[in-house]
Design an enzyme around this catalytic site. Structure first.
Site, short mmCIF file in Angstrom:
data_model
loop_
_atom_site.label_atom_id
_atom_site.label_comp_id
_atom_site.label_asym_id
_atom_site.label_seq_id
_atom_site.Cartn_x
_atom_site.Cartn_y
_atom_site.Cartn_z
N LYS A 1 -8.02 6.16 0.19
CA LYS A 1 -6.75 6.74 -0.27
C LYS A 1 -6.56 6.47 -1.76
O LYS A 1 -6.17 7.35 -2.52
CB LYS A 1 -5.58 6.15 0.54
CG LYS A 1 -5.46 6.74 1.93
CD LYS A 1 -4.52 5.95 2.84
CE LYS A 1 -4.58 6.50 4.26
NZ LYS A 1 -3.87 5.68 5.24
N GLN B 1 0.01 0.73 5.66
CA GLN B 1 -1.14 1.00 6.53
C GLN B 1 -0.92 0.37 7.90
O GLN B 1 -0.64 -0.82 8.02
CB GLN B 1 -2.41 0.43 5.86
CG GLN B 1 -3.69 0.74 6.60
CD GLN B 1 -4.02 2.24 6.63
OE1 GLN B 1 -3.88 2.93 5.64
NE2 GLN B 1 -4.45 2.72 7.79
N ASP C 1 4.40 9.19 4.68
CA ASP C 1 3.77 9.29 6.00
C ASP C 1 4.68 10.02 6.98
O ASP C 1 4.24 10.43 8.06
CB ASP C 1 3.47 7.89 6.55
CG ASP C 1 1.97 7.59 6.58
OD1 ASP C 1 1.17 8.53 6.44
OD2 ASP C 1 1.61 6.40 6.74
#
Ligand code: NDP
Length: 292
Positions: free
Chosen positions: A54, A98, A121
């Site tokens: 990422k 994460q 997200d």
């Protein structure tokens, strides 16, 4: 008949190029550089690989990447304090924590501490509710990538029968909400679904997000259907999806491979969401072609 292979790698590369162009224009015209902060707790090897990838792709798109690594024994308060700082930091437009977090952490509390506008997200309750009620939301990256592939493949999804296999908060449920918003007729299947092969046989669109290697077989598939395989399963034979590609490709109209299908779309959509969040934070219109 052999199905068309939907090349997510090529599609994602095109998306990243579009994003990089718009990031460059944002810098030139407004002096703004989008920034993505990624928080990693502990040393789970798969998570480390995702976070590194990422970071690399964020920088390659011309954005700033801020990595925050905390030890596995970091506490709830420490993590909440970090999220609070990132929420207040004007250079950070997107925050990603994460997952999974270590067991002693209350994951829901951490996710919901992220400012809604920085929730790239799309996992906060606020963004989930916005998506479910048709309001402007940050859409979770994996389902967003799947929807982009489906629209590209099929155009209008209205009236199509879609079966989503899996009901997780990060893939199955938001995928179902997106398909419903596009006026598909949506069935969500899960581990208690009866006669799953029969349910799947009625589908023009199948999205598999189960986490069981090659579970969906060719004789479950309606001839000509479009099949999106979200699964990532590590087996002795290497990385495989939830779909038995070889048998499904004999029946389906189009199918995504694993690897090279949905996977590359997820990170590209994360970059798209970060750029969108940056534009919104600065009162600019949404970037073209990157939101729904
Ligand atoms: P979860 O484990 O959270 O959810 C799996 C879902 O599948 C559950 O709803 C479960 O049902 C259902 N399920 C399990 N077994 C069966 C069965 N035999 N028949 C029907 N349904 C079943 O997984 P995620 O949604 O997080 O991920 C799914 C897959 O997608 C994984 O392989 C994951 O690695 C991959 N993934 C890939 C991403 C990408 O970027 N390509 C991103 C995220 C995930 P129930 O709710 O009843 O238990």
């Amino acid at each position: 008949m052999v199905a068309q292979r939907i090349d997510g790698k090529v599609f994602a590369a095109g998306l990243r190029e579009k994003i990089a162009g718009q990031v460059a224009a944002l810098k030139d015209e407004h002096g703004i550089t989008p920034g993505l902060a990624v928080v990693l707790v502990g040393d789970d090897p798969a998570s480390q690989v995702y976070v590194a990838s990422k970071g690399k792709q964020t920088v390659a798109a011309g954005m700033n990447s801020y990595e925050h690594r905390l030890p596995a024994d970091a506490g709830q308060a420490e993590l909440l304090a970090l999220i609070g700082r990132l929420n207040a930091d004007a250079d950070v437009h997107g925050i990603l924590v994460q997952l999974p977090l270590p067991a002693h952490i209350d994951e829901a509390e951490i996710i919901n501490a992220i400012a809604v506008k920085k929730d790239v997200d799309g996992f906060t309750v606020a963004n989930t509710g916005r998506l479910a009620t048709g309001q402007r939301a940050m859409v979770p990256c994996t389902p967003l990538g799947c929807l982009m592939l489906l629209r590209d493949q099929l155009g209008d999804l209205s009236g199509k029968n879609a079966v989503v296999i899996g009901r997780s908060n990060i893939v199955g449920k938001p995928m179902a909400a997106l398909l419903l918003a596009d006026s598909a007729t949506v069935t969500v299947a899960h581990s208690r679904t009866k006669d799953l092969p029969d349910v799947v046989r009625g589908a023009d669109i199948v999205v598999a997000a189960v986490g069981r290697p090659q579970m969906i077989k060719g004789d479950w598939i309606k001839p000509g259907a479009t099949v999106i395989d979200v699964g990532i399963n590590r087996t002795d034979a290497g990385l495989v999806g939830d779909v038995d590609y070889d048998s499904v490709a004999q029946v389906a109209g189009a199918v995504t491979p694993v690897p090279g299908g949905v996977g590359p779309m997820t990170i590209a959509c994360l970059l798209a969401n970060t750029l969108t969040a940056c534009c919104r934070a600065n009162g600019l219109p949404d970037p073209e072609g990157l939101t729904l």
